[in-house]
Design an enzyme around this catalytic site. Structure first.
Site, PDB file in Angstrom:
ATOM      1  N   ASN A 140       0.884  -1.166   0.000  1.00  0.00           N
ATOM      2  CA  ASN A 140       0.000   0.000   0.000  1.00  0.00           C
ATOM      3  C   ASN A 140       0.920   1.213   0.000  1.00  0.00           C
ATOM      4  OD1 ASN A 140      -1.818   2.030   0.465  1.00  0.00           O
ATOM      5  ND2 ASN A 140      -2.301   1.432   2.569  1.00  0.00           N
ATOM      6  N   TRP A 141       1.091   1.773  -1.173  1.00  0.00           N
ATOM      7  CA  TRP A 141       2.058   2.877  -1.301  1.00  0.00           C
ATOM      8  C   TRP A 141       1.563   4.178  -0.681  1.00  0.00           C
ATOM      9  CZ3 TRP A 141       4.293   2.751  -7.009  1.00  0.00           C
ATOM     10  CH2 TRP A 141       4.964   1.527  -7.211  1.00  0.00           C
ATOM     11  N   LYS A 142       0.267   4.248  -0.399  1.00  0.00           N
ATOM     12  CA  LYS A 142      -0.328   5.484   0.147  1.00  0.00           C
ATOM     13  C   LYS A 142      -0.009   6.652  -0.790  1.00  0.00           C
ATOM     14  CE  LYS A 142      -0.136   3.373   4.635  1.00  0.00           C
ATOM     15  NZ  LYS A 142      -0.125   3.500   6.080  1.00  0.00           N
ATOM     16  N   GLU A 180      -5.901  -4.378  10.406  1.00  0.00           N
ATOM     17  CA  GLU A 180      -4.830  -3.410  10.655  1.00  0.00           C
ATOM     18  C   GLU A 180      -5.100  -2.625  11.937  1.00  0.00           C
ATOM     19  OE1 GLU A 180      -2.656  -2.409   6.728  1.00  0.00           O
ATOM     20  OE2 GLU A 180      -4.300  -1.005   6.973  1.00  0.00           O
ATOM     21  N   HIS A 235      -9.600   1.804   4.375  1.00  0.00           N
ATOM     22  CA  HIS A 235      -8.354   1.918   5.145  1.00  0.00           C
ATOM     23  C   HIS A 235      -8.584   2.903   6.295  1.00  0.00           C
ATOM     24  CE1 HIS A 235      -4.257   2.919   6.245  1.00  0.00           C
ATOM     25  NE2 HIS A 235      -3.910   1.775   5.688  1.00  0.00           N
ATOM     26  N   GLU A 251      -6.883   5.222   7.430  1.00  0.00           N
ATOM     27  CA  GLU A 251      -6.556   6.621   7.105  1.00  0.00           C
ATOM     28  C   GLU A 251      -7.709   7.284   6.363  1.00  0.00           C
ATOM     29  OE1 GLU A 251      -2.798   5.785   5.253  1.00  0.00           O
ATOM     30  OE2 GLU A 251      -2.000   5.222   7.207  1.00  0.00           O
ATOM     31  N   SER A 305       3.073  -2.014  10.275  1.00  0.00           N
ATOM     32  CA  SER A 305       4.517  -2.158  10.493  1.00  0.00           C
ATOM     33  C   SER A 305       5.029  -3.575  10.198  1.00  0.00           C
ATOM     34  CB  SER A 305       4.898  -1.713  11.903  1.00  0.00           C
ATOM     35  OG  SER A 305       4.520  -0.356  12.116  1.00  0.00           O
ATOM     36  N   GLY A 341       2.683  -1.066   4.228  1.00  0.00           N
ATOM     37  CA  GLY A 341       2.826   0.351   3.900  1.00  0.00           C
ATOM     38  C   GLY A 341       4.287   0.700   3.671  1.00  0.00           C
ATOM     39  N   GLY A 342       4.906   1.252   4.696  1.00  0.00           N
ATOM     40  CA  GLY A 342       6.282   1.752   4.603  1.00  0.00           C
ATOM     41  C   GLY A 342       7.261   0.816   3.907  1.00  0.00           C
ATOM     42  N   GLY A 363       2.373   2.415  10.628  1.00  0.00           N
ATOM     43  CA  GLY A 363       3.377   3.462  10.459  1.00  0.00           C
ATOM     44  C   GLY A 363       4.077   3.858  11.740  1.00  0.00           C
TER      45      GLY A 363
END
Ligand code: PGA
Length: 251
Positions: free
Chosen positions: A10-12, A167, A95, A97, A213, A234-235, A173
């Site tokens: 998930n590159w966001k 999640e 998500h 966010e 994470s 993500g990251g 993150g």
């Protein structure tokens, strides 16, 4: 029962189209031959470039959101058909966010999931509790309610195609990963809700990812759990080497 694992990046809101091309070019040879489903959920503006580059590879393209209407006066929104025409196969829905910053609700997630399924996109439906909710001891209740609302009105046949991403918000993150046991416990609760709604057969085939994470050091332990069928990353998906190591977590 054997559920094929699914590892999705998930590159966001990261990577311009040219940066996306560089990352994917690096990634393609690294994940070739992987025995898991590999997906990259990229910003809308990267879809064209990433779709073209990944054609004929084992990397599928996902979007990070979509609207539930077919078309019309919805300034700034993107429809399922627009994604499909660009070769998109998956779409992340709900998500945390988007729930937190963009007023996404369980109801809109449900509407979007129904449209995605009707159009042939695979929804990756996200759920998870905040730190306050975990500390209050309401994690299971909350996640059960999120899942029930997301699946309202969806048939068993369609439900089996959905990917659920558990999640915990406090792990996203932050570098704080849920322990493998904590993550597996909630994924089992989610599988239990699916069994209540659709029966054990559907619960046995539906895939449930963990996200928050996840990285190359903890992926094997997390994905080794009985109810965890992959990861939403993500990251660590922004670096080809890290993401590829997660994809090839078995070594
Ligand atoms: P993270 O993000 O891996 O950077 O914690 C996961 C996600 O939000 O999907």
């Amino acid at each position: 029962m054997s559920r094929k694992k699914i590892v999705a990046g998930n590159w966001k809101m990261n990577k311009t189209p040219s940066e996306a091309e560089n990352l994917v070019r690096e990634l393609i040879p690294m994940v070739e031959g992987a025995d898991v489903d590999v997906v990259v959920c990229v910003p809308f503006t990267d879809i064209c470039a990433v779709s073209a580059l990944t054609k004929g590879t084992n990397i599928a393209v996902g979007a990070q959101n979509m609207h539930f209407e077919e078309s019309g006066a919805y300034t700034g929104e993107i429809s399922a058909d627009m994604l499909l025409e660009l070769g998109v196969k998956y779409v992340v829905l709900g998500h945390s966010e988007r729930r937190q910053y963009f007023a996404e609700t369980c109801e809109t997630v449900n509407k979007k999931a129904k449209v995605a399924l009707a159009k042939g996109l695979v929804p990756i439906v996200c759920c998870g509790e905040s730190l306050a909710e975990r500390e209050l001891g309401v994690t299971a209740e909350l996640v059960r309610s999120q899942v029930k609302k997301a699946f309202a009105g969806i048939s068993a046949q369609d439900a089996a195609k959905v990917v659920i991403a558990y999640e915990p918000i406090w792990a996203i993150g932050t570098g704080k990963t849920a322990t493998a046991q904590q993550a597996n416990e909630v994924c089992a609760v989610i599988r239990g809700v699916i069994a209540e709604l659709y029966g054990q057969e559907t619960a046995d085939v539906i895939r449930i990812q963990y996200g928050g994470s996840m990285n190359e050091s903890n992926a094997a332990e997390l994905m080794g759990q009985s109810d965890i069928d992959g990861g939403l990353i993500g990251g660590a998906s922004l670096k080809a080497g890290s993401f590829a190591q997660i994809v090839k977590y078995k070594g």
